[in-house]
Design a protein around this motif. Structure first.
Motif, PDB file in Angstrom:
ATOM      1  N   TYR A   1      20.866  19.091  28.678  1.00  0.00           N
ATOM      2  CA  TYR A   1      21.068  17.686  29.937  1.00  0.00           C
ATOM      3  C   TYR A   1      21.420  17.474  31.182  1.00  0.00           C
ATOM      4  O   TYR A   1      20.911  17.497  32.199  1.00  0.00           O
TER       5      TYR A   1
ATOM      6  N   GLU B   1      24.171  20.550  24.073  1.00  0.00           N
ATOM      7  CA  GLU B   1      23.167  19.463  24.498  1.00  0.00           C
ATOM      8  C   GLU B   1      23.513  19.145  25.763  1.00  0.00           C
ATOM      9  O   GLU B   1      23.129  18.852  26.483  1.00  0.00           O
ATOM     10  N   SER B   2      24.610  19.544  26.415  1.00  0.00           N
ATOM     11  CA  SER B   2      25.646  18.545  27.234  1.00  0.00           C
ATOM     12  C   SER B   2      24.939  19.366  28.710  1.00  0.00           C
ATOM     13  O   SER B   2      24.526  18.514  29.890  1.00  0.00           O
TER      14      SER B   2
END
Length: 71
Positions: free
Chosen positions: A49, A45-46
């Protein structure tokens, strides 16, 4: 590494579907696999992003990753 293990040990893990008895080593191996998969999804997820230009686009990708983890 100990801190990461402690985080895993203390984290809630969904044991639904674990086919092994709790007194069996495979039970904990399965739990570790589930925790590892969840940690990997969170790490991805990081990355998503960080790479996406649009937060909306990133959210769609993150949602798809989370959904895949539910299958």
């Amino acid at each position: 590494m100990k801190e990461q293990f402690d985080d895993w040990w203390d984290a809630p893990i969904d044991m639904t579907g674990n086919p092994f008895r709790q007194d069996c080593a495979a039970y904990w191996a399965w739990a570790g696999w589930k925790a590892g998969a969840a940690a990997e999804r969170k790490a991805i997820e990081s990355i998503v992003y960080g790479l996406c230009i649009s937060d909306n686009n990133a959210q769609e990708i993150v949602d798809a990753i989370r959904k895949r983890g539910q299958e």
